[in-house]
Write a protein that holds these residues in place. Sequence first.
Motif, PDB file in Angstrom:
ATOM      1  N   GLY A 136      15.681  71.045  74.690  1.00 24.81           N
ATOM      2  CA  GLY A 136      16.460  70.300  73.693  1.00 24.81           C
ATOM      3  C   GLY A 136      17.947  70.403  73.935  1.00 24.81           C
ATOM      4  O   GLY A 136      18.687  69.417  73.818  1.00 24.81           O
ATOM      5  N   SER A 137      18.406  71.600  74.303  1.00 21.20           N
ATOM      6  CA  SER A 137      19.828  71.814  74.566  1.00 21.20           C
ATOM      7  C   SER A 137      20.303  70.950  75.729  1.00 21.20           C
ATOM      8  O   SER A 137      21.358  70.309  75.663  1.00 21.20           O
ATOM      9  CB  SER A 137      20.079  73.292  74.872  1.00 21.20           C
ATOM     10  N   SER A 138      19.508  70.914  76.798  1.00 19.89           N
ATOM     11  CA  SER A 138      19.846  70.109  77.976  1.00 19.89           C
ATOM     12  C   SER A 138      19.912  68.623  77.619  1.00 19.89           C
ATOM     13  O   SER A 138      20.826  67.911  78.035  1.00 19.89           O
ATOM     14  CB  SER A 138      18.792  70.336  79.072  1.00 19.89           C
ATOM     15  N   TRP A 139      18.948  68.151  76.825  1.00 22.04           N
ATOM     16  CA  TRP A 139      18.906  66.732  76.439  1.00 22.04           C
ATOM     17  C   TRP A 139      20.121  66.369  75.581  1.00 22.04           C
ATOM     18  O   TRP A 139      20.747  65.338  75.788  1.00 22.04           O
ATOM     19  CB  TRP A 139      17.611  66.449  75.671  1.00 22.04           C
ATOM     20  N   LEU A 140      20.451  67.232  74.635  1.00 23.09           N
ATOM     21  CA  LEU A 140      21.551  66.948  73.709  1.00 23.09           C
ATOM     22  C   LEU A 140      22.920  67.025  74.381  1.00 23.09           C
ATOM     23  O   LEU A 140      23.870  66.379  73.939  1.00 23.09           O
ATOM     24  CB  LEU A 140      21.494  67.908  72.518  1.00 23.09           C
ATOM     25  N   LEU A 146      22.784  57.127  72.641  1.00 20.62           N
ATOM     26  CA  LEU A 146      21.543  56.546  72.108  1.00 20.62           C
ATOM     27  C   LEU A 146      21.537  56.576  70.577  1.00 20.62           C
ATOM     28  O   LEU A 146      22.025  57.533  69.974  1.00 20.62           O
ATOM     29  CB  LEU A 146      20.326  57.328  72.626  1.00 20.62           C
ATOM     30  N   PRO A 147      20.969  55.542  69.935  1.00 22.47           N
ATOM     31  CA  PRO A 147      20.939  55.512  68.456  1.00 22.47           C
ATOM     32  C   PRO A 147      20.129  56.654  67.844  1.00 22.47           C
ATOM     33  O   PRO A 147      20.361  57.042  66.706  1.00 22.47           O
ATOM     34  CB  PRO A 147      20.306  54.148  68.136  1.00 22.47           C
ATOM     35  N   GLU A 148      19.171  57.213  68.617  1.00 24.74           N
ATOM     36  CA  GLU A 148      18.313  58.287  68.093  1.00 24.74           C
ATOM     37  C   GLU A 148      18.972  59.658  68.193  1.00 24.74           C
ATOM     38  O   GLU A 148      18.399  60.651  67.733  1.00 24.74           O
ATOM     39  CB  GLU A 148      16.989  58.332  68.867  1.00 24.74           C
ATOM     40  N   TYR A 149      20.164  59.737  68.790  1.00 22.88           N
ATOM     41  CA  TYR A 149      20.770  61.043  69.076  1.00 22.88           C
ATOM     42  C   TYR A 149      20.936  61.902  67.818  1.00 22.88           C
ATOM     43  O   TYR A 149      20.565  63.079  67.795  1.00 22.88           O
ATOM     44  CB  TYR A 149      22.126  60.873  69.765  1.00 22.88           C
ATOM     45  N   GLY A 150      21.493  61.305  66.762  1.00 19.11           N
ATOM     46  CA  GLY A 150      21.745  62.061  65.530  1.00 19.11           C
ATOM     47  C   GLY A 150      20.476  62.637  64.917  1.00 19.11           C
ATOM     48  O   GLY A 150      20.441  63.802  64.507  1.00 19.11           O
ATOM     49  N   GLU A 193      25.780  76.354  64.762  1.00 16.66           N
ATOM     50  CA  GLU A 193      27.133  75.998  64.308  1.00 16.66           C
ATOM     51  C   GLU A 193      27.973  75.422  65.446  1.00 16.66           C
ATOM     52  O   GLU A 193      28.698  74.439  65.261  1.00 16.66           O
ATOM     53  CB  GLU A 193      27.815  77.227  63.710  1.00 16.66           C
ATOM     54  N   GLU A 194      27.873  76.023  66.628  1.00 25.20           N
ATOM     55  CA  GLU A 194      28.613  75.511  67.786  1.00 25.20           C
ATOM     56  C   GLU A 194      28.172  74.089  68.130  1.00 25.20           C
ATOM     57  O   GLU A 194      29.007  73.226  68.435  1.00 25.20           O
ATOM     58  CB  GLU A 194      28.376  76.419  69.005  1.00 25.20           C
ATOM     59  N   LEU A 195      26.870  73.849  68.078  1.00 22.27           N
ATOM     60  CA  LEU A 195      26.345  72.518  68.395  1.00 22.27           C
ATOM     61  C   LEU A 195      26.889  71.471  67.429  1.00 22.27           C
ATOM     62  O   LEU A 195      27.326  70.391  67.847  1.00 22.27           O
ATOM     63  CB  LEU A 195      24.814  72.545  68.330  1.00 22.27           C
ATOM     64  N   VAL A 196      26.881  71.796  66.143  1.00 17.68           N
ATOM     65  CA  VAL A 196      27.343  70.842  65.122  1.00 17.68           C
ATOM     66  C   VAL A 196      28.854  70.613  65.230  1.00 17.68           C
ATOM     67  O   VAL A 196      29.322  69.476  65.222  1.00 17.68           O
ATOM     68  CB  VAL A 196      26.971  71.347  63.713  1.00 17.68           C
ATOM     69  N   ARG A 197      29.608  71.696  65.357  1.00 14.75           N
ATOM     70  CA  ARG A 197      31.076  71.566  65.421  1.00 14.75           C
ATOM     71  C   ARG A 197      31.537  70.856  66.693  1.00 14.75           C
ATOM     72  O   ARG A 197      32.561  70.175  66.698  1.00 14.75           O
ATOM     73  CB  ARG A 197      31.726  72.952  65.333  1.00 14.75           C
ATOM     74  N   GLY A 198      30.779  71.035  67.764  1.00 11.33           N
ATOM     75  CA  GLY A 198      31.178  70.430  69.034  1.00 11.33           C
ATOM     76  C   GLY A 198      30.628  69.039  69.261  1.00 11.33           C
ATOM     77  O   GLY A 198      30.838  68.445  70.322  1.00 11.33           O
ATOM     78  N   CYS A 199      29.940  68.499  68.262  1.00  9.88           N
ATOM     79  CA  CYS A 199      29.299  67.183  68.429  1.00  9.88           C
ATOM     80  C   CYS A 199      30.203  66.076  67.886  1.00  9.88           C
ATOM     81  O   CYS A 199      30.404  65.967  66.676  1.00  9.88           O
ATOM     82  CB  CYS A 199      27.944  67.160  67.714  1.00  9.88           C
ATOM     83  N   ASP A 200      30.725  65.247  68.794  1.00 12.22           N
ATOM     84  CA  ASP A 200      31.619  64.168  68.361  1.00 12.22           C
ATOM     85  C   ASP A 200      30.860  62.937  67.870  1.00 12.22           C
ATOM     86  O   ASP A 200      31.454  61.968  67.418  1.00 12.22           O
ATOM     87  CB  ASP A 200      32.573  63.771  69.499  1.00 12.22           C
ATOM     88  N   VAL A 201      29.526  62.980  67.953  1.00 10.83           N
ATOM     89  CA  VAL A 201      28.709  61.861  67.456  1.00 10.83           C
ATOM     90  C   VAL A 201      28.602  61.908  65.930  1.00 10.83           C
ATOM     91  O   VAL A 201      28.487  60.879  65.270  1.00 10.83           O
ATOM     92  CB  VAL A 201      27.299  61.904  68.097  1.00 10.83           C
ATOM     93  N   SER A 260      32.427  63.614  59.774  1.00 12.76           N
ATOM     94  CA  SER A 260      32.771  64.857  59.072  1.00 12.76           C
ATOM     95  C   SER A 260      31.773  65.176  57.954  1.00 12.76           C
ATOM     96  O   SER A 260      31.428  66.338  57.737  1.00 12.76           O
ATOM     97  CB  SER A 260      34.186  64.760  58.492  1.00 12.76           C
ATOM     98  N   GLU A 261      31.291  64.155  57.251  1.00 15.03           N
ATOM     99  CA  GLU A 261      30.316  64.389  56.176  1.00 15.03           C
ATOM    100  C   GLU A 261      29.019  64.976  56.723  1.00 15.03           C
ATOM    101  O   GLU A 261      28.448  65.894  56.136  1.00 15.03           O
ATOM    102  CB  GLU A 261      30.018  63.071  55.437  1.00 15.03           C
ATOM    103  N   GLN A 262      28.565  64.429  57.849  1.00 14.03           N
ATOM    104  CA  GLN A 262      27.334  64.936  58.467  1.00 14.03           C
ATOM    105  C   GLN A 262      27.517  66.374  58.936  1.00 14.03           C
ATOM    106  O   GLN A 262      26.633  67.213  58.765  1.00 14.03           O
ATOM    107  CB  GLN A 262      26.937  64.046  59.651  1.00 14.03           C
ATOM    108  N   GLN A 263      28.684  66.656  59.504  1.00 15.76           N
ATOM    109  CA  GLN A 263      28.968  68.015  59.968  1.00 15.76           C
ATOM    110  C   GLN A 263      28.925  69.009  58.808  1.00 15.76           C
ATOM    111  O   GLN A 263      28.314  70.083  58.916  1.00 15.76           O
ATOM    112  CB  GLN A 263      30.327  68.076  60.672  1.00 15.76           C
ATOM    113  N   VAL A 264      29.572  68.642  57.701  1.00 17.94           N
ATOM    114  CA  VAL A 264      29.588  69.519  56.519  1.00 17.94           C
ATOM    115  C   VAL A 264      28.167  69.749  56.006  1.00 17.94           C
ATOM    116  O   VAL A 264      27.795  70.880  55.677  1.00 17.94           O
ATOM    117  CB  VAL A 264      30.475  68.906  55.408  1.00 17.94           C
ATOM    118  N   ALA A 265      27.372  68.678  55.959  1.00 13.26           N
ATOM    119  CA  ALA A 265      25.990  68.789  55.467  1.00 13.26           C
ATOM    120  C   ALA A 265      25.163  69.713  56.367  1.00 13.26           C
ATOM    121  O   ALA A 265      24.414  70.574  55.884  1.00 13.26           O
ATOM    122  CB  ALA A 265      25.347  67.404  55.398  1.00 13.26           C
TER     123      ALA A 265
END
Length: 286
Positions: free
Chosen positions: A116-120, A128-132, A153-161, A164-169
């Motif tokens: 999963g880490s490699s794919w993300l 891709l639309p399914e990424y989120g 936490e690192e994955l969420v904070r480092g994800c530019d896709v 901000s609302e999604q990150q907080v959630a």
Amino acid sequence: GEALAWSPVSGQAAALLEEAAELLVLHRDFAGAVERCEAGCDSLGTGTGTDSSAEVKCSLCVVGIQALAEMNRWREVLSWVLQYYHVPRHLPPKVLELCILLYSKVREPQVMLEVGSSWLRDQTNKSLPEYGSLLELYLLHVLLPLGRFEGAEELVRGCDVLDSEQQVAFLRTICESRSQWAQQEEMHLPTEEQQDAGAETVLGALSQKLLTMLTLLRRALRSMSSQFYLLPYKKMLLATFLLYLVVVRLDPASPTSLPFIYKLVQLFRQAWAAVVSPIHRPPIQN
């Protein structure tokens, strides 16, 4: 809708896909279904090919995954799909999704940790639309159950896709999971034997739910087969079956997924009504 223009190779693979789905659903010949899926994937070769051949290959893998799981050969699933896609980042979203859910249900989420880490991390996949939704799935079914809170936490904070609302959630979900994890460590957890038995029960219930749903669909379609003016019976069954497999990600055993399944049935009925409406019916031949 427009008919797909199959290449000879894609057409052969599509025929094998139809056979595999029929063996799985109607005959419960799981080994035979896997053989057809393998033959179909082999016929498509290693290249990416056209969109239609990529879709057929993905569907062959989806049917193969279910057949392997039915034979309790879930340990082979990841290596089985990777022989056709070679590296994790090339897995189609549907296939990755099913693998994450399968290994989550049998309480082996660590199998999907690196995959999963490699794919993300892959830049192409980020568009891709399914990424989120796959990031969320990986978070909830792999990282958090393994207690990988810092990594989550690192994955969420480092994800530019994510916005901000999604990150907080997501960060709030991680925080809640961390608290629950700490509470569970203070309590007496069930023994490994009980957990294993629970995993088998969940997987069995999932398979039984799938087979029950498909049996009902088969009966309904058979009763209407004389009215199939536009779509062959088996192709309609196959399309419905593949669509249902994708719905498995919402876990049919969960009450929260029931409204979605009801909506799916309603959509199917609407589509069927459109197919057999007088406007679409061809003139009766004498």
